[in-house]
Design an enzyme around this catalytic site. Structure first.
Site, PDB file in Angstrom:
ATOM      1  N   ARG A 266       0.661  -1.220   0.085  1.00 19.12           N
ATOM      2  CA  ARG A 266       0.027   0.077  -0.071  1.00 19.12           C
ATOM      3  C   ARG A 266       0.800   1.389   0.124  1.00 19.12           C
ATOM      4  NH1 ARG A 266      -5.175   0.526   1.522  1.00 19.12           N
ATOM      5  NH2 ARG A 266      -4.911   2.538   2.475  1.00 19.12           N
TER       6      ARG A 266
ATOM      7  N   ASN B 244      11.805  -0.438   3.622  1.00 13.27           N
ATOM      8  CA  ASN B 244      11.126  -1.022   2.987  1.00 13.27           C
ATOM      9  C   ASN B 244      11.983  -1.733   2.155  1.00 13.27           C
ATOM     10  OD1 ASN B 244       8.700  -1.736   1.240  1.00 13.27           O
ATOM     11  ND2 ASN B 244       9.447  -0.634  -0.216  1.00 13.27           N
TER      12      ASN B 244
ATOM     13  N   HIS C  11      12.411  -3.380  -1.654  1.00 12.40           N
ATOM     14  CA  HIS C  11      11.556  -3.241  -2.982  1.00 12.40           C
ATOM     15  C   HIS C  11      12.433  -4.114  -4.033  1.00 12.40           C
ATOM     16  CE1 HIS C  11       9.262  -1.498  -5.937  1.00 12.40           C
ATOM     17  NE2 HIS C  11      10.288  -1.171  -6.723  1.00 12.40           N
TER      18      HIS C  11
ATOM     19  N   SER D 138      16.352  -3.490  -3.489  1.00 16.27           N
ATOM     20  CA  SER D 138      16.823  -2.577  -2.623  1.00 16.27           C
ATOM     21  C   SER D 138      16.039  -2.380  -1.171  1.00 16.27           C
ATOM     22  CB  SER D 138      16.402  -0.954  -3.240  1.00 16.27           C
ATOM     23  OG  SER D 138      16.882  -1.266  -4.662  1.00 16.27           O
TER      24      SER D 138
ATOM     25  N   THR E 140      10.160   7.470   2.718  1.00 14.03           N
ATOM     26  CA  THR E 140       9.703   8.686   2.943  1.00 14.03           C
ATOM     27  C   THR E 140       8.414   8.977   2.455  1.00 14.03           C
ATOM     28  OG1 THR E 140      10.864   9.289   0.911  1.00 14.03           O
ATOM     29  CG2 THR E 140      12.010   9.568   3.199  1.00 14.03           C
TER      30      THR E 140
ATOM     31  N   ASP F 201       8.371   4.630  -3.028  1.00 17.11           N
ATOM     32  CA  ASP F 201       9.577   3.764  -3.461  1.00 17.11           C
ATOM     33  C   ASP F 201      10.914   4.688  -3.489  1.00 17.11           C
ATOM     34  OD1 ASP F 201       8.345   1.282  -3.119  1.00 17.11           O
ATOM     35  OD2 ASP F 201       7.835   1.499  -5.134  1.00 17.11           O
TER      36      ASP F 201
HETATM   37  C1  GAR Z   1       9.020  -9.123  -2.084  1.00 13.51           C
HETATM   38  O1  GAR Z   1       9.353  -9.498  -3.382  1.00 13.51           O
HETATM   39  C2  GAR Z   1       9.074  -7.546  -2.007  1.00 13.51           C
HETATM   40  O2  GAR Z   1      10.461  -6.996  -2.387  1.00 13.51           O
HETATM   41  C3  GAR Z   1       7.966  -7.009  -2.559  1.00 13.51           C
HETATM   42  O3  GAR Z   1       6.742  -7.756  -2.430  1.00 13.51           O
HETATM   43  C4  GAR Z   1       7.543  -9.080  -2.274  1.00 13.51           C
HETATM   44  C5  GAR Z   1       6.910  -9.829  -0.799  1.00 13.51           C
HETATM   45  O4  GAR Z   1       7.138 -11.154  -0.859  1.00 13.51           O
HETATM   46  N1  GAR Z   1       7.609  -5.576  -2.353  1.00 13.51           N
HETATM   47  C6  GAR Z   1       7.237  -4.768  -2.965  1.00 13.51           C
HETATM   48  O5  GAR Z   1       6.862  -4.781  -4.159  1.00 13.51           O
HETATM   49  C7  GAR Z   1       6.923  -3.276  -2.168  1.00 13.51           C
HETATM   50  N2  GAR Z   1       6.955  -2.069  -3.127  1.00 13.51           N
HETATM   51  P1  GAR Z   1       6.920 -11.911   0.575  1.00 13.51           P
HETATM   52  O6  GAR Z   1       5.445 -11.809   1.104  1.00 13.51           O
HETATM   53  O7  GAR Z   1       7.412 -13.201   0.262  1.00 13.51           O
HETATM   54  O8  GAR Z   1       7.874 -11.112   1.481  1.00 13.51           O
END
Ligand code: GAR
Length: 234
Positions: free
Chosen positions: A95, A111, A113, A140, A145, A149
């Protein structure tokens, strides 16, 4: 922070493999933190079950129960404040968070990403890297902030894109590196070695960084021209 264990809250929307990696690192004695709560916007998130199995308190807040994003996020942060968490980790929390609501957590919120930020903010990062014909891809960890991202990048893991990679294969291969990257960054925070230098830089051991740390063989390495060292200690 380093004298006692850091209290950490985690927000996750999905399966929770990054949360699982954090719990595993803690259980292995590599991460001196206590997970005080795991929250989600999705009652069915696998992350919640993983947390329950690990004995971590959980909560779900459904966005549909709130009139606006700001109201939802303020309620979310009230819950997190009440948990006593010092640091908040977004581990697949899908979110956008209201910029005003997150202000009190700037510098205490990270976070993970799945891209080499600033490339590919937002969704479908693996597909976009493939479509662009990139030779490498990565993940990353950054301070959160108000910019989506967009906060200062702390550390990255890089992988080659291989012939025959599709979106799924690439995502799976990268995920294994996310599972090393996120605990390694949280470990630096727990050791009180990392800080956000507003508005857009980070400091490691009190020194401003010109480049994000890089994950090499499971260890974060500082490749800034002035300081070539690994960060593993203590
Ligand atoms: C991960 O790949 C994470 O980097 C991404 O969601 C996935 C969560 O996987 N996050 C984003 O895209 C945030 N913008 P998980 O539930 O198995 O940890």
């Amino acid at each position: 922070m380093s004298a006692s264990r850091l209290s950490v809250a985690v927000l996750a929307s999905g399966r929770g493999s990054n949360l699982q990696a954090l719990i595993a690192a803690r259980d292995a004695g590599e991460l001196p933190v206590d997970f005080v709560v795991v929250g989600s916007d999705k009652a069915q998130a696998g992350a919640l079950q993983l947390a329950r199995d690990a004995g971590i308190p959980t909560f779900t807040l459904n966005p549909k129960d709130y009139p606006s994003r700001r109201d939802y996020d303020l309620a979310l942060f009230r819950r997190l404040d009440a948990s006593g968490a010092q640091v908040l980790v977004l581990a697949g929390f899908m979110r956008i968070i209201d910029g005003e609501a997150l202000k009190p957590w700037v510098g205490r919120m990270i976070n993970v990403h799945p891209s080499l930020l600033p490339k590919y903010r937002g969704l479908h990062t693996h597909r976009r890297a493939l479509e662009a014909g990139d030779a490498e891809h990565g993940a990353s960890v950054h301070y959160v902030t108000a910019e989506l991202d967009g906060g200062p990048v702390i550390a990255q893991a890089r992988i080659d894109i291989l012939p025959g990679d599709d979106e799924h294969v690439l995502a799976q291969r990268l995920l294994a590196f996310e599972h090393q990257l996120l605990p390694a960054v949280l470990r630096l925070i727990a050791q009180d070695r990392l800080a956000l230098l507003p508005p857009d830089r980070i400091a490691l051991d009190g020194q401003a960084q010109s480049e994000p740390l890089q994950l090499r063989n499971g260890v974060l390495v500082d490749l800034s021209p002035a300081r070539l060292s690994t960060t593993r200690s203590g």
